[in-house]
Design an enzyme around this catalytic site. Structure first.
Site, PDB file in Angstrom:
ATOM      1  N   ASP A 290       0.820  -1.223   0.000  1.00  0.00           N
ATOM      2  CA  ASP A 290       0.000   0.000   0.000  1.00  0.00           C
ATOM      3  C   ASP A 290       0.844   1.259   0.000  1.00  0.00           C
ATOM      4  OD1 ASP A 290      -1.351  -2.334   1.330  1.00  0.00           O
ATOM      5  OD2 ASP A 290      -3.074  -1.030   1.093  1.00  0.00           O
TER       6      ASP A 290
ATOM      7  N   ASP B 290      -1.726  -2.359  -4.045  1.00  0.00           N
ATOM      8  CA  ASP B 290      -1.988  -0.924  -3.934  1.00  0.00           C
ATOM      9  C   ASP B 290      -0.721  -0.147  -4.273  1.00  0.00           C
ATOM     10  OD1 ASP B 290      -4.566  -1.537  -3.332  1.00  0.00           O
ATOM     11  OD2 ASP B 290      -4.555  -0.700  -1.308  1.00  0.00           O
TER      12      ASP B 290
ATOM     13  N   HIS C  37      -3.693  -9.473  -1.109  1.00  0.00           N
ATOM     14  CA  HIS C  37      -3.868  -8.096  -0.644  1.00  0.00           C
ATOM     15  C   HIS C  37      -4.733  -7.975   0.620  1.00  0.00           C
ATOM     16  CE1 HIS C  37      -3.676  -3.807  -0.856  1.00  0.00           C
ATOM     17  NE2 HIS C  37      -4.991  -3.721  -0.858  1.00  0.00           N
TER      18      HIS C  37
ATOM     19  N   HIS D 252     -11.397  -2.317   7.263  1.00  0.00           N
ATOM     20  CA  HIS D 252     -11.474  -3.467   6.333  1.00  0.00           C
ATOM     21  C   HIS D 252     -11.688  -4.780   7.073  1.00  0.00           C
ATOM     22  CE1 HIS D 252     -10.307  -0.778   3.177  1.00  0.00           C
ATOM     23  NE2 HIS D 252      -9.122  -0.558   3.676  1.00  0.00           N
TER      24      HIS D 252
ATOM     25  N   HIS E 293      -3.395  -3.852   2.531  1.00  0.00           N
ATOM     26  CA  HIS E 293      -4.760  -3.341   2.576  1.00  0.00           C
ATOM     27  C   HIS E 293      -5.095  -2.546   3.840  1.00  0.00           C
ATOM     28  CE1 HIS E 293      -8.666  -2.902   0.880  1.00  0.00           C
ATOM     29  NE2 HIS E 293      -9.296  -3.739   1.679  1.00  0.00           N
ATOM     30  N   VAL E 294      -4.847  -3.135   5.013  1.00  0.00           N
ATOM     31  CA  VAL E 294      -5.110  -2.417   6.259  1.00  0.00           C
ATOM     32  C   VAL E 294      -3.870  -1.587   6.565  1.00  0.00           C
ATOM     33  CG1 VAL E 294      -5.603  -2.644   8.714  1.00  0.00           C
ATOM     34  CG2 VAL E 294      -6.646  -4.215   7.057  1.00  0.00           C
ATOM     35  N   HIS E 295      -4.049  -0.283   6.733  1.00  0.00           N
ATOM     36  CA  HIS E 295      -2.895   0.612   6.805  1.00  0.00           C
ATOM     37  C   HIS E 295      -2.304   0.659   8.201  1.00  0.00           C
ATOM     38  CE1 HIS E 295      -4.753   2.677   3.074  1.00  0.00           C
ATOM     39  NE2 HIS E 295      -4.201   1.511   2.801  1.00  0.00           N
TER      40      HIS E 295
END
Ligand SMILES: *[C@@H]1O[C@H](CO)[C@@H](O)[C@H](O)[C@H]1NC(C)=O
Ligand SMILES: *[C@@H]1O[C@H](CO)[C@@H](O)[C@H](O)[C@H]1NC(C)=O
Ligand SMILES: *[C@@H]1O[C@H](CO)[C@@H](O)[C@H](O)[C@H]1NC(C)=O
Ligand SMILES: *[C@@H]1O[C@H](CO)[C@@H](O)[C@H](O)[C@H]1NC(C)=O
Ligand SMILES: *[C@@H]1O[C@H](CO)[C@@H](O)[C@H](O)[C@H]1NC(C)=O
Ligand SMILES: [Fe+2]
Length: 458
Positions: free
Chosen positions: A162, A190, A312, A322, A349-351
């Site tokens: 990401d 991402d 992802h 998410h 995906h999860v920041h």
């Protein structure tokens, strides 16, 4: 008798205690200064000088074993030259490989000429130079091929997810680049996040390509599709998913009998790497399901001990961002991962950052309703490393209490390194941006599930 029972109880309690200390999940108290993540200006990384100069240069593995390299670049004005010239570092003999050329339109954007050239039959573990463009727009780069595939070949992967193109992204990227150990990057989806801009402003794909070039031109980045690669926008007439991504980033999917570039596998050194697509169908009978079902039994752990899956959308993630988006894929495939003793699953995906203990949740069926994740020595460790720095900011709402599968979690930007030592041991480290590269915020020795399925110390 009673005495024995007491002793056993005591021992049991002691054991519980030790296990408790070991797995008592850490939610880091580190609090990052709250500042918005803002994209860098479009011209932060300007095109190289010279007419039609090749830009956005990136390389990835070009076959299943690591003897080919796909070199990709963009020429903004003219199609030609469409040639990459390469030579061994200690040789004068030059070779030319022609590219195939792609272009695409997206809303009112027209791409430059996107070149992909597969250089084949390289030697293992060898440094090569390569050259693109002509005249005063000639550019030269180099890469080193991976060592021949084998069970005890050490290899160090960087892990980034990401990334996007904010000032934080720049920090993550520079942080990784400053680490001389990384030999290739596992990038868990991402990329440009162009779709965060009006009409998915595809100039953001170009600026991202220039931003990361100083690493992607010199070492292979292994690509995984994320949701920001979908660029599915029927409201502006763009209804072909993954159009910009698949035109710009080529991967060697046919070499692993995949029929789609969104899922594939490669062998690199002592690792067998499987890439899955969280955003393509994976139910029974779908192409991705059928491919993975055939793929997992092919992995020969005597040749590639380390079985790593990249995808992802995480399956084990205790962040409210998410949350459970990866659940249906987990239900579809987790039992295969346990059966085939996957060592490591890396998601983005999860920041934020999260690392799990070895847990599985595969007993459930519609009649027994057993749905609690349990400790399982055959289960992978799950990493969530969506903390590259993209424009959407940090995911800092962890669910409480921390579930037992979660070993460490923290909402900071950063990247990770996976240092495979031999068939039994690999060392994993996570580096947050706000520390010097040498500082390790979280680390874990990983023991290979096939050769050394012992419980990892903490
Ligand atoms: C594309 O459309 C946007 C928004 O309508 C506009 O700002 C931009 O100038 C257009 N670009 C081109 C190349 O026409
Ligand atoms: C590069 O070469 C082109 C033609 O070969 C010439 O027109 C141009 O002035 C040159 N640019 C520079 C910066 O030397
Ligand atoms: C990106 O980071 C590098 C290294 O810290 C710095 O030199 C450069 O100015 C940064 N770029 C931008 C656009 O902030
Ligand atoms: C569901 O699981 C239970 C035990 O976990 C097992 O006995 C039963 O056969 C399973 N049902 C089906 C339909 O597989
Ligand atoms: C594998 O690497 C680990 C960590 O460096 C080391 O302790 C172990 O002795 C190595 N095993 C072999 C067989 O060399
Ligand atoms: Fe994502």
């Amino acid at each position: 008798m009673v005495g024995t029972m007491d002793l056993l109880t005591l021992l049991f309690l002691l054991l519980l205690n030790i296990v408790g200390i070991c797995n008592g999940g850490v939610t880091s108290r580190y609090v990052r200064k709250a500042e918005p993540s803002v994209d860098m200006p479009l011209d932060a990384f300007p095109p190289p000088p010279g007419f039609n100069a090749p830009e956005q240069v990136h390389i990835t593995q070009g076959d299943h074993d690591g003897r080919s390299v796909i070199v990709s670049w963009v020429t903004p004005d003219e199609k030609y030259p469409n040639v990459v010239t390469h030579w061994e570092a200690n040789s004068k003999r030059k070779h030319k490989t022609h590219s195939i050329i792609k272009t695409y339109r997206y809303f009112n954007y027209s791409s430059g000429y996107i070149h992909h050239a597969t250089i084949k039959r390289l030697k293992y573990d060898t440094k090569y130079f390569y050259q693109l463009g002509s005249g005063n727009a000639t550019r030269r780069f180099h890469f080193t091929t991976p060592p021949k595939v084998g069970p005890d070949v050490p290899y160090t992967f960087g892990i980034i997810g990401d990334l996007g193109q904010t000032y934080d992204s720049n920090q993550t990227f520079e942080h990784y680049v400053s680490n001389p150990e990384g030999q290739a990057v596992l990038f868990v989806g991402d990329l440009s996040c162009a779709d965060d801009h009006p009409q998915h402003d595809n100039r953001r794909w170009d600026s991202w390509g220039r931003f990361v070039e100083k690493s992607t031109a010199y070492q292979a980045w292994i690509w995984v599709p994320g949701n920001h690669e979908l660029d599915y926008a029927p409201e502006i007439g763009e209804n072909v998913p993954f159009k910009p991504y698949t035109h710009r980033y080529h991967v060697p999917y046919r070499a692993s009998q995949s029929t789609c570039p969104l899922w594939y596998s490669i062998k690199r050194a002592s690792a067998y790497i499987i890439v899955l697509s969280s955003y393509s169908a994976y139910g029974k009978y779908t192409p991705q399901y059928a491919w993975l079902e055939k793929e997992l039994p092919k992995v020969n752990r005597a040749e590639t001990p380390w079985l790593i899956v990249l995808l992802h959308s995480p399956w084990y993630n205790s962040n409210s961002y998410h949350y459970m988006e990866g659940e249906s894929m987990r239900v579809a495939f987790e039992s295969w991962f346990v059966q085939h003793k996957v060592d490591l699953v890396v998601a983005g995906h999860v920041h934020s950052y999260e690392r799990t203990n070895r847990f599985s949740d595969v007993q459930y069926n519609i009649t027994n309703r057993l749905s609690t994740p349990v400790k399982d020595p055959s289960a992978p460790v799950y990493l969530t490393i969506g903390d590259g720095g993209n424009i959407e900011g940090l995911a800092d709402r962890f669910t409480e209490p921390q579930p037992s599968y979660s070993a460490y979690r923290e909402a900071s930007f950063g990247h990770a390194m996976l240092d495979i030592k031999n068939r039994t041991h690999a060392h994993f480290t996570w580096h947050r941006n706000h520390d010097n590269e040498a500082v390790v915020a979280d680390s874990q020795w990983l023991f290979n599930r096939y050769w050394y399925p012992e419980e990892e110390h903490c």
